[in-house]
Design a protein around this motif. Sequence first.
Motif, PDB file in Angstrom:
ATOM      1  N   GLU A 290      32.172 -21.726 -28.697  1.00 45.66           N
ATOM      2  CA  GLU A 290      32.032 -21.914 -30.554  1.00 45.66           C
ATOM      3  C   GLU A 290      32.986 -21.052 -30.849  1.00 45.66           C
ATOM      4  N   SER A 291      33.667 -19.715 -30.593  1.00 45.22           N
ATOM      5  CA  SER A 291      34.543 -19.328 -30.731  1.00 45.22           C
ATOM      6  C   SER A 291      36.148 -19.870 -30.378  1.00 45.22           C
ATOM      7  N   ILE A 292      37.318 -19.926 -31.702  1.00 47.99           N
ATOM      8  CA  ILE A 292      38.223 -20.459 -30.933  1.00 47.99           C
ATOM      9  C   ILE A 292      39.287 -20.234 -29.772  1.00 47.99           C
ATOM     10  N   GLY A 293      39.152 -18.916 -30.084  1.00 47.75           N
ATOM     11  CA  GLY A 293      39.844 -18.024 -28.680  1.00 47.75           C
ATOM     12  C   GLY A 293      41.296 -17.102 -30.096  1.00 47.75           C
ATOM     13  N   ALA A 294      42.286 -17.483 -29.283  1.00 46.52           N
ATOM     14  CA  ALA A 294      43.313 -17.130 -30.161  1.00 46.52           C
ATOM     15  C   ALA A 294      44.781 -17.211 -29.189  1.00 46.52           C
ATOM     16  N   THR A 295      46.090 -17.590 -29.838  1.00 43.49           N
ATOM     17  CA  THR A 295      46.971 -17.675 -29.392  1.00 43.49           C
ATOM     18  C   THR A 295      47.675 -16.448 -29.096  1.00 43.49           C
ATOM     19  N   HIS A 296      49.227 -16.431 -28.609  1.00 44.79           N
ATOM     20  CA  HIS A 296      49.971 -15.030 -28.372  1.00 44.79           C
ATOM     21  C   HIS A 296      49.787 -14.359 -30.030  1.00 44.79           C
ATOM     22  N   TRP A 297      49.957 -14.944 -30.830  1.00 41.31           N
ATOM     23  CA  TRP A 297      50.735 -14.725 -31.729  1.00 41.31           C
ATOM     24  C   TRP A 297      49.555 -14.389 -32.837  1.00 41.31           C
ATOM     25  N   GLU A 298      48.446 -15.174 -32.386  1.00 42.81           N
ATOM     26  CA  GLU A 298      46.737 -14.573 -33.125  1.00 42.81           C
ATOM     27  C   GLU A 298      46.882 -13.128 -33.069  1.00 42.81           C
TER      28      GLU A 298
END
Length: 784
Positions: free
Chosen positions: A323-331
Motif C-alpha cells: 500500500e505504501s509506495i516506498g521512497a527514492t534515494h532523494w526522497e
Amino acid sequence: MKKRLVKRTIGMALAAMMLLSPLSYFGMETAYAATQYEMKSEKIVTRGVTYEKNSRMTDAGVQNIHVMKVDLTESTLEIREVESKNGYGLKETVKKMLADNGAVAGVNADFFGLSGSHSAPFGPVVKDGEMISAGTTLNKTEGQYAAFFMDEKGNPFFDYFKMTAKFGNEKKMLELAGMNKFASLVFPAYLDTNAMTTTASLDSRFQNLVKFVVVDDTITFISEKGQTVSVPEDGYVIVMSGDYRTNAAHMFAVGDEVVLDINSSVNLDEMETAFGGGGKLLVDGKITAANSKVATGRQPRTAFGVSKDGNTAIFMVVDGRGESIGATHWELGLLMQEYGAYEAMHLDGGGSSTMVAKTNEDKTLTVQNTVSEGSERKVVNAVGIFQNAKQGKIEEIRIQASAARTLKGRGIDFTVYGLDKYFNRIEIPANQVKLSVIGVKGAWDGYTFTPSTTGTFTVTATYNGMGAYHIGAVSGETARLKPTNDNIKLKVGETANIAMTLYDTDGFMYWASTSTKYSVGNPAVGTMQSNVFTAKGEGSTNIKCEKDGKIAYITVTVGDVEAAKKPVVAAEKDVLNKTVTKKNDGAYYFNVAGKIAYTGKEKIDEKVYNDTRSKVKSYVDANANVAIYGGLNDIQSAKKLDSLSWTGQYRFLNRGGVSLAMVAATNGGINATDASQWAKFTGDIEKANNDTIVIVTDQTPSDWRSEAEANYLRAVLNKYVEQGKKVFVVSCYNKGYWSSVKDGVRYINLPNLWQADGTANENYTMLRFRVKDGNVSYEAVNIK
C-alpha cells in the motif's frame, strides 16, 4: 578486557573519506512525492526514545514512514549492533535478535548475502569497544558501502571504511578476506574469540578447513583438514580451505614467527561502536548523489542518521511494495532532513526493511512497520537500542483498552499498568486496582468489563494514590449477524469452519464464530460442534445462526443434490435512516441528488427530457435549505433555493453544522484526477470542524483503481468518526441505489437519472437530510 589486533599498523593515508559531492546532482532521481495530507501518531519507547508513524497521502500515493529518535545524551541509553545468539552468522528475524539481546527497539542493519542460512554483514562491527568483524573487500576503488562509527569520546561520524589485512611469515604474505567474516571461505580469514571459541560451527558449514593457531606471533598448531580447533583467548586463528593450504599456503609451518598487518581508514581500536550500511545519504546536511549500490526507484528503505550537534540519532523505515509506495534515494534524503538528520546513510532495504519497538503501550517487542514480503525476512544483523537503567518504582499509571468499541454483553479489557521514570512498563495485578465506569452499566471481572447497556463511557482507575482514565469507549447495539461463508458444498465426512461476524448500528464488525448458536435443520445431513460443521450424509440443509437476538442462515449441500431453499431474513434498517419532513424546528435541511444530465449517444425526445428533469428538480429544490446536485445538472432554469452543483472540480459548502465537500474521482480516484483535492477537503473539513461531514464524489471508493488510496480515505474518515462526527460518502454514478455502513461511515450511491440507452432510470433516488445539534437523519426518496 578489550582485545587489540596483533601487530597492527594503521595506514592513515586511507583515512580520507571517499564521499560524493553533495552538489553532484546530475543524473539523480530528484523528483519527489509531494505531500497532500498526513496522519501522525507518536509513542514513547523509553526515556529518550520515541517512535512515530507518519502516514502521508502524496501525489504519487500513500507513503508510510516510521521514525525512531534517540537522545544520545541520555546516559542510560546505548546503540549497538546485534546478531544471533544462536550461532555466529546465523540469519534470524530482527525481532528475534533484538529480543534475545535485550533491546527495547531497533531496525535491520547491514547488507549481507541472501543465500544460505548463515552470512556476514558487509561492513565493520564494533561493540563495547571490541572489534567484532571487518572486511577487506569493500570500497577499494570507490565509496559504495558506508559505516557508522562512534569513538570512545562519544563522537559520531560516517566513513566509507576501507581495510587491508595481511598475514605472513618470512616466506610469504597472504591477503586475508576479512576479520571474523565467514560468508564464504575462498580466501583465508582471521578468527578470534569475539566470534567463537571453537571452529566447530565453521567446520559444519565448510568442508576440509585448515586452521593456523597463532599465539604470541607464532604458529603453535596447524590442523588437519576438517579438524576442529579451539580459538586461543590470547591469540587468533587463520582459517582457510584445504585447497588453499595445499596450493598457496604450504610454506607455513608450526613454529613460524608471523605478522598480522592491518591498515584501515578508521582506527577501530579507538571506536566504541560501529556498524555497516549502504551508500551515504546526507553529507554536511545535503543529499549526496546515490552510488551504484543504491537501488533505484521507489523501494522499501531503511536509513540511519545523526543530527548536526551529534545529540540525536534518527532511525527511519519507509514501507514499500504494498500500500505504501516506498521512497527514492532523494526522497529518503528529504525525509531524513525533515526529521533532523545532518549526516546519514542507507541501511539494507527492500524485504529487509524492519522497525521493531516495545513502546510503553506494548507488552513485548512488536514489528511496527509493514514488511514488504508479508513476513519478516531473516537477516544477519540489526541495530539495537538499549535501556540500561534498572526498573524503578511506579511513577504514574495508564489504562490500555483492548479495543475502542464493544457490544452490549460482550467483554472488553482495560489493562492498567505503571511506568517508572524511564518509562519502563510495569504490569499491575487487577486486584490491586480500583476500577469504575461512567456512562453505561455493567460488571467487572478482573480487567474485563462487560457492559449491560449501550452508550459512550469513561473508565477510571486508581492505584496507590495515582489515577488514570480512558475516555470515549463505546458499547454498541448489535444490528445484524452475517456469515462470511455461505452455500457450502461438501462430501460426506468433510468438515467446514463456519465464520460469523456481528455488526453494530454504526457498521463496526466483531467476530462471533464460536459464540454464535447453531442449529442444523436436517441432522441427517450433518452436525455442528462449536463452529465446525461435519457432513454425515448426502442432502442439503440450512444452519440457523443466532446471536444477540439476530438470525442468519447458511446453506450446506453434501453431495450432488439441489441446494435447500434458504429462509428470508428481513434486512436491518440503518438507525439514522428515518423519514425526513422539513419543519420550522431550527434544524438544517438539505437534499442531495445524483446526475440529472444525459451524456450518452442516444437521442431523447426533447419534451420527455425536459419534463423528466424538471420533475426531478422540483423534488430536489423542495423542502430544504440547500439543494445539492452531486452529478452533472444541465437545467438552466432559475434557482429556487441555495444550491451547489457538480462541476467536476473540488467544491466545499459549510452550512448549518454540515461540511459538504465535492471531490472528483473521475479518473479512478482522487490522486488520478486531482491530487490537490486531498489537501483541500481535509483542510476545509478540519477548519470548519462541523459534526456532520458529507463527501460527494462521482465514483465510490471501492471502485477506485488504487485500493491503497481507498483504504487511506477510510482511515481519514475513521479519524473523524473517532471524534464523534457523523460521516457520509455519497457517490453519484451508475444506475443503482445502495447503502452500507462500515466502521461508522455511511456509504450511499445515488444512481444517474438516465440510463445508457436514453430511458429514464426508474431507480433514480435522492437523499433528504436533517441536521440539528449534531444529530443526523436521512431518507432515501425514489423519484419516478
